[in-house]
Design an enzyme around this catalytic site. Structure first.
Site, PDB file in Angstrom:
ATOM      1  N   GLY A  85      25.981 -10.770  36.620  1.00 40.61           N
ATOM      2  CA  GLY A  85      25.781  -9.545  36.093  1.00 40.61           C
ATOM      3  C   GLY A  85      26.763  -8.404  36.547  1.00 40.61           C
TER       4      GLY A  85
ATOM      5  N   ARG B  24      31.518 -12.689  33.274  1.00 39.40           N
ATOM      6  CA  ARG B  24      32.303 -11.580  32.884  1.00 39.40           C
ATOM      7  C   ARG B  24      33.351 -11.141  34.130  1.00 39.40           C
ATOM      8  NH1 ARG B  24      30.767  -7.918  28.977  1.00 39.40           N
ATOM      9  NH2 ARG B  24      28.347  -8.404  29.582  1.00 39.40           N
TER      10      ARG B  24
ATOM     11  N   CYS C 242      33.944  -7.039   5.279  1.00 42.31           N
ATOM     12  CA  CYS C 242      33.391  -6.164   4.548  1.00 42.31           C
ATOM     13  C   CYS C 242      31.981  -5.713   5.277  1.00 42.31           C
ATOM     14  CB  CYS C 242      33.005  -6.701   3.158  1.00 42.31           C
ATOM     15  SG  CYS C 242      34.827  -7.271   2.315  1.00 42.31           S
TER      16      CYS C 242
ATOM     17  N   PRO D 227      28.601 -15.831  38.255  1.00 41.33           N
ATOM     18  CA  PRO D 227      29.515 -14.831  37.749  1.00 41.33           C
ATOM     19  C   PRO D 227      30.072 -15.553  36.200  1.00 41.33           C
ATOM     20  CG  PRO D 227      30.691 -15.810  39.234  1.00 41.33           C
ATOM     21  CD  PRO D 227      29.284 -16.224  39.344  1.00 41.33           C
TER      22      PRO D 227
ATOM     23  N   ARG E 129      31.630  -7.870  19.855  1.00 42.39           N
ATOM     24  CA  ARG E 129      30.951  -6.909  20.969  1.00 42.39           C
ATOM     25  C   ARG E 129      31.077  -5.549  20.544  1.00 42.39           C
ATOM     26  NH1 ARG E 129      32.570  -5.910  25.405  1.00 42.39           N
ATOM     27  NH2 ARG E 129      30.364  -6.055  26.452  1.00 42.39           N
TER      28      ARG E 129
HETATM   29  N1  LLP Z   1      23.507 -15.992  34.483  1.00 37.94           N
HETATM   30  C1  LLP Z   1      22.546 -15.839  33.612  1.00 37.94           C
HETATM   31  C2  LLP Z   1      21.245 -16.557  33.630  1.00 37.94           C
HETATM   32  C3  LLP Z   1      22.915 -15.298  32.666  1.00 37.94           C
HETATM   33  O1  LLP Z   1      22.101 -15.032  31.433  1.00 37.94           O
HETATM   34  C4  LLP Z   1      24.288 -14.574  32.219  1.00 37.94           C
HETATM   35  C5  LLP Z   1      24.691 -13.966  31.059  1.00 37.94           C
HETATM   36  C6  LLP Z   1      24.956 -14.844  33.576  1.00 37.94           C
HETATM   37  C7  LLP Z   1      24.531 -15.622  34.518  1.00 37.94           C
HETATM   38  C8  LLP Z   1      26.495 -14.316  33.553  1.00 37.94           C
HETATM   39  O2  LLP Z   1      26.503 -12.845  33.499  1.00 37.94           O
HETATM   40  P1  LLP Z   1      27.724 -11.997  33.660  1.00 37.94           P
HETATM   41  O3  LLP Z   1      28.234 -12.288  35.159  1.00 37.94           O
HETATM   42  O4  LLP Z   1      28.888 -12.680  32.656  1.00 37.94           O
HETATM   43  O5  LLP Z   1      27.370 -10.659  33.531  1.00 37.94           O
HETATM   44  N2  LLP Z   1      27.294 -11.206  25.253  1.00 37.94           N
HETATM   45  C9  LLP Z   1      27.002  -9.976  26.158  1.00 37.94           C
HETATM   46  C10 LLP Z   1      26.645 -10.662  27.502  1.00 37.94           C
HETATM   47  C11 LLP Z   1      25.425 -11.592  27.592  1.00 37.94           C
HETATM   48  C12 LLP Z   1      25.282 -12.058  28.854  1.00 37.94           C
HETATM   49  C13 LLP Z   1      24.373 -13.210  28.841  1.00 37.94           C
HETATM   50  N3  LLP Z   1      24.008 -13.663  30.151  1.00 37.94           N
HETATM   51  C14 LLP Z   1      28.117  -9.041  26.100  1.00 37.94           C
HETATM   52  O6  LLP Z   1      29.229  -9.575  25.423  1.00 37.94           O
HETATM   53  O7  LLP Z   1      28.391  -8.179  26.959  1.00 37.94           O
END
Ligand code: LLP
Length: 428
Positions: free
Chosen positions: A240, A279, A344, A277, A315
């Site tokens: 997150g 992103r 389109c 992690p 996005r």
């Molecule tokens: N763990 C779980 C259970 C998750 O659902 C997610 C992301 C992560 C870890 C990884 O989260 P991160 O560290 O990447 O924030 N498509 C969206 C983001 C969707 C995230 C879904 N779950 C975007 O383009 O912003």
């Protein structure tokens, strides 16, 4: 920090000129920097170093390219997977089962069997019903499935409503207030080894405050679960942490700040901590390289029509996400423009009234911070070829997913020989 820099007036990924990749592979194309991914992984590892043997399980959904997973697996990262497909990708790219956590809202029997067979560190279960199914599957296989429940702490986090997962009304996990009862209900089920608890409140978090609040609730829960006799040895704190997209916005907390907070809140829980992690590791390690097709006048500002579109980078259309757009060979001139793709739909808009490098037809541009949730979410909408991906490491580079051309898309369709057209309409 990333490894996309101007060198002799031209944007490079590490030591490779982006124009070289565009000339060889065509555009649009995703380009990833190994050094950037590794740098982010190392920064997080350093931040978490005071903890006892933390497991950093890269969230494969952010960028599932096998070369990306393999790079991170070789740096010691595990994987967080949410489908049988991601599980198979992680294993094939060299992640041992003992470093894989299986999250996901609707695991099927088949996916459970796959992970039990191939090895798994923990299933993060989303409901008592899911636990009952896993119990039956594991018992029938003569296995013991290591599990934790994902709890919903009722803390909303996330850069956009569509990527917030920890609010009470979201579909994820079991309400934290119901957790003790849920663990009680499944404690005696065969085939399950209760070992942990998991939480993930959202993505692109730009403040530590909601995370800290959620972690404190999980810490309290661990105490209650132990008091009720459950052996909780693992706490999965999810992913997150946000990354910088817009240099004019305040930067999100650093991995060091995040690590310090985690150590302060969770360091003495007596659990192994798991992190998921996505992103943070790959977001700024990728760009989408595209070419301006033409520039046409608009009502207010001109439209720069590029050869990337919403099918390549969803996005902005999906979350109103802001991606920095830069010329690969900036002249220094700036202008205000709208940047759009050829699809389109009005939603196929990357930027509106954006002050940016001036570009003319034929110029190369990049969309920054396109390493996460970018190629991963691409499609062939409008019968556009699936965008290729390139991985750079120093002065080496390779295509790690070739462009899937229109011929292959058409060849994938089947036209049954009984097709007769629409009854009552002329055939020509
Ligand atoms: N763990 C779980 C259970 C998750 O659902 C997610 C992301 C992560 C870890 C990884 O989260 P991160 O560290 O990447 O924030 N498509 C969206 C983001 C969707 C995230 C879904 N779950 C975007 O383009 O912003």
């Amino acid at each position: 920090m990333d490894h996309f820099r101007l060198n002799n007036g031209e944007l490079h990924c590490e030591d490779v000129a982006l124009s070289e990749i565009a000339a060889a592979v065509g555009t649009p194309v995703y380009v990833y920097s190994t050094a950037t991914m590794c740098r982010h992984a190392a920064a997080l590892r350093t931040a978490l170093a005071p903890l006892d043997d933390p497991l950093i399980a890269y969230a494969v959904k952010a960028n599932p390219n096998s070369a990306v997973i393999a790079t991170l697996a070789r740096s010691g990262l595990g994987a967080d997977v949410v489908s049988g497909g991601e599980y198979q990708r992680a294993r094939a790219a060299g992640v041992p089962g003992a470093k894989i956590v299986f999250s996901g809202v609707g695991k099927t029997e088949e996916e459970m069997r796959l992970a039990l067979d191939g090895g798994i560190y923990q299933f993060n279960l989303e409901s008592v019903e899911e636990a009952e199914l896993l119990s039956a599957v594991a018992a029938a296989m003569g296995r013991s499935a290591p599990i934790g429940f994902r709890v919903n702490p009722d803390v909303a986090g996330g850069g956009h409503a569509k990527i917030t997962t920890g609010a009470a009304e979201n579909k994820f996990g079991i309400a934290i207030g119901d957790a003790v009862a849920a663990y009680g209900r499944i404690a005696a089920l065969p085939g399950l080894a209760v070992q942990g608890v998991a939480v993930h409140i959202g993505s692109q978090l730009t403040s530590l405050e909601p995370l800290e609040r959620a972690f404190n609730r999980v810490g309290d829960l661990i105490g209650e679960l132990r008091a009720a006799g459950h052996d909780i040895r693992v706490a999965d704190l999810g992913g997150g942490l946000g990354v910088p997209y817009d240099p004019d916005q305040p930067p999100p907390p650093t991995p060091a700040e995040y690590g310090a907070m985690v150590c302060r809140i969770a360091g003495d829980w007596g659990t192994r901590l798991v992190f998921e992690p996505g992103r943070l590791i790959v977001g700024n390690a990728g760009v989408l390289l595209s070419r301006a097709i033409r520039v046409k006048p608009g009502a207010t500002d001109p439209f720069v029509i590029v050869d990337a579109a919403m099918n390549d980078l969803m996005r902005p259309a999906l979350y109103d996400a802001w991606h920095r757009i830069e010329a690969v060979r900036p002249t220094g001139a700036q202008r205000t423009a709208n940047v759009v793709g050829p699809v389109c739909e009005t939603g196929d808009t990357f930027a509106t009234a954006r002050r940016m490098d001036q570009v003319v037809a034929g110029d190369l541009v990049v969309f920054r911070t396109a390493g996460a949730y970018a190629a991963a979410m691409s499609s062939t909408y409008n019968s556009r070829p699936l965008t290729p991906e390139v991985l750079v490491d120093g002065s080496r580079w390779a295509v790690v997913r070739p462009r899937v051309g229109v011929d292959a898309l058409i060849a994938g369709d089947r036209v049954p020989d009984w097709i007769g057209g629409c009854a009552g309409e002329p055939s020509s």
